[in-house]
Design an enzyme around this catalytic site. Structure first.
Site: not given
Length: 209
Positions: A38, A107, A136
């Site tokens: 990510r 998600s 995040k």
């Protein structure tokens, strides 16, 4: 998709001075069985370079490799799967692009999103954030372990609990029904990443016995 238990997401900002591939290989040696790249800030070419290196090490160890968001990068390096969010391309479009064999994860933050993901053909879903998290930037409010209980009751595809999960609260997550967990900082910030992953897996096993 292959069964999994401990899912690690890269977080280079949390291990300055340590090489990304080395950190993730130590995680794999400690028991991680899915690695997700990510990277929302690097250039596309840099993401591609990282993906190629991670594809090589995950293939060497027989571990599933997922790329977050960058469908083109996932295809270019032959990743096992792609992970998308609620604001990314719809699942049917992602499937059309990647074909029938690539793993697709998405998600979810509430039960209607999870139901839609299952109906839409997702191979697995992320469930969270369970607890507050700083890993995040665009994170939603914590969904708490009650969301895990909803998922257990209504969803049949694999799911992974994510968001603020640490060693001290792992048992709460497992007690709610989760069989798979995803961690970032708890893994990559460790001085000894391999030992940390081994400890996490031991804690998971203790919580289910």
């Amino acid at each position: 998709m292959k069964e999994f238990r401990l899912y690690a997401i890269t977080g280079e900002e949390f291990h300055p001075g340590k090489e990304l591939v080395n950190v993730m290989e130590q995680a794999i040696l400690g028991g991680v069985d899915i690695v997700q790249l990510r990277d929302k800030k690097s250039s596309k070419i840099d993401v591609l370079k990282k993906a190629r290196k991670l594809r090589e090490v995950t293939k060497k160890h027989g571990v599933t490799f997922i790329v977050n968001d960058h469908i083109d990068v996932a295809l270019a390096v032959g990743a096992d799967g792609i992970h998308v969010g609620q604001d990314d391309l719809p699942l049917d479009e992602v499937r059309r692009i990647v074909g029938p064999d690539m793993v697709i994860g998405i998600s979810t933050h509430q039960i209607d999103e999870a139901i839609q993901a299952e109906k839409g053909g997702a191979d697995y879903i992320g469930v969270g954030p369970i607890f507050p998290t700083n890993s995040k930037e665009d994170v939603v409010d914590p969904v708490t372990t009650s969301y895990i209980q909803q998922i257990e009751a209504e969803i049949s595809i694999p799911y992974v609990a994510i968001g603020g999960i640490k060693r001290h609260n792992l048992k709460q997550v497992m007690d709610a029904g989760a069989k798979r967990v995803c961690m970032i900082t708890e893994i990559v910030e460790a001085d000894d990443v391999k030992a940390r992953c081994e400890e996490i897996i031991n804690l998971m096993e203790e919580a289910t016995t």
